[in-house]
Write a protein that holds these residues in place. Structure first.
Motif, mmCIF file in Angstrom:
data_model
loop_
_atom_site.group_PDB
_atom_site.id
_atom_site.type_symbol
_atom_site.label_atom_id
_atom_site.label_comp_id
_atom_site.label_asym_id
_atom_site.label_seq_id
_atom_site.Cartn_x
_atom_site.Cartn_y
_atom_site.Cartn_z
ATOM 1 N N UNK A 323 -9.696 -0.735 -0.477
ATOM 2 C CA UNK A 323 -8.806 0.435 -0.378
ATOM 3 C C UNK A 323 -7.990 0.390 0.913
ATOM 4 N N UNK A 324 -8.626 -0.038 2.000
ATOM 5 C CA UNK A 324 -7.925 -0.145 3.284
ATOM 6 C C UNK A 324 -6.785 -1.156 3.206
ATOM 7 N N UNK A 325 -6.989 -2.234 2.457
ATOM 8 C CA UNK A 325 -5.944 -3.247 2.311
ATOM 9 C C UNK A 325 -4.711 -2.665 1.632
ATOM 10 N N UNK A 326 -4.945 -1.876 0.588
ATOM 11 C CA UNK A 326 -3.827 -1.248 -0.127
ATOM 12 C C UNK A 326 -3.164 -0.182 0.737
ATOM 13 N N UNK A 327 -3.985 0.561 1.490
ATOM 14 C CA UNK A 327 -3.452 1.629 2.338
ATOM 15 C C UNK A 327 -2.523 1.088 3.428
#
Length: 344
Positions: A323-327
């Motif tokens: 999720x952090x990568x997409x954020x």
């Protein structure tokens, strides 16, 4: 069974890399997050990817190979743990709830008659596989049915909006099945493939390796990936294999868990190699053979936390990193946006 899996787009790769590289950070300074962001963008063929309704499918089944004394736990633990999942008390319950991931439970072959439960899907093929030390674990028809069942579950989740799916398992004896699949698919020695599972000592591990080696010597290595899966696999492993292949066909992100789930992925990759385009390997299990599996698949796991629980827990714990990568890809400013100088 045929799964029409399209290779992920490379046309958008340059634009994605440019977007990643021009964020307000030194080149490459977000490490694996950048690799994950690039892959997800390519899977979804967009510069602005999204993670929608994440789900983890946990499949449970029993294994005839337990008759060979390859587990310190009795077979009854399988259905007892399914009851624990339904009661919300297992690790996978805790981590999916923490990270707002839908948990889907399926009985794919547990040696127990469950009462109907709204949270338990009934895809039971039989009450456990046969003992592959003496005969094939399942018929080709049973293996194909399990794969079709997995594909059907994935289709329903996708129709409901899920675009990222992980997998977990429960089944006493399934590390032996996974180790046998590793040996059969890769020719890695059974002594290297077999590990502690639910807690075997060195003597127990040696016995497990001997059981696998003797089984393969007797049964041989079939010519097709499907036959190998049917001979040495489990109903939960075959169900997950089919579910993964369908997920890739539907262009979903496939989160791969530890040893047993990676064995299902190994089978899937032998059936259709293109599935690798859609996979994120969430963690490196402490189960002995997992590192060998990952090496064979040329896969780099996101996490290495010394975990070896299964249940899909590696997926659930890694999801916030994904999720952090997409954020960062979607919300972090570029040098131009922030008015930050890029050179002297």
């Amino acid at each position: 069974m045929n799964f029409n899996i399209e290779p992920i787009s490379t046309q958008i790769e340059e634009a994605l890399q440019q977007k990643i590289d021009t964020k307000t950070k030194p080149l490459g300074s977000l490490g694996k997050l950048e690799t994950i962001a690039l892959k997800i963008g390519k899977i979804q063929d967009t510069l602005s990817p999204a993670l929608n309704k994440p789900a983890i499918l946990v499949c449970a089944a029993d294994h005839g190979i337990t008759q060979e004394g390859i587990s310190p736990f009795p077979q009854e633990v399988t259905f007892q743990m399914v009851m624990n999942f339904l009661g919300g008390g297992a690790a996978i319950n805790v981590f999916t709830q923490q990270n707002n991931i839908e948990l889907v439970l399926a009985d794919t072959g547990v040696n127990f008659d469950f009462e109907k439960h709204p949270s338990l899907l009934d895809y039971k093929i039989a009450k456990g596989t046969k003992n592959f030390a003496s005969e094939a674990a399942m018929t080709i028809a049973q293996c194909e049915q399990a794969m079709q069942n997995g594909a059907a579950i994935t289709e329903k989740l996708h129709a409901n909006g899920t675009n990222i799916i992980g997998f977990g398992e429960m089944g006493i004896g399934n590390t032996t099945a996974a180790a046998a699949l590793l040996t059969a698919y890769t020719n890695i020695d059974a002594k290297d493939a077999a590990g502690a599972g639910t807690g075997l000592d060195e003597k127990g591990i040696a016995h497990k390796a001997e059981v696998i080696a003797k089984a393969i010597a007797k049964q041989g290595i079939p010519n097709s990936p499907l036959e190998i899966l049917a001979t040495y696999g489990g109903f939960e492993i075959a169900t997950i294999c089919g579910a993964m292949l369908k997920a890739a066909e539907l262009k979903m992100i496939v989160m791969v868990d530890g040893f047993i789930v990676t064995a299902a992925f190994l089978a899937a990759s032998k059936i259709n190699v293109t599935i690798a385009d859609y996979a994120l390997f969430c963690h490196k299990s402490n189960e002995k053979g997992h590192a060998l599996m990952l090496d064979h698949l040329n896969a780099e796991p996101i996490l290495d936390l010394g975990m070896r629980l299964g249940e899909g827990t590696g997926n659930a714990v890694a999801y916030p990193v994904i999720k952090s990568a997409v954020q960062f890809l979607n919300n972090m400013s570029s040098f131009a946006d922030a008015g930050v100088a890029t050179e002297k």
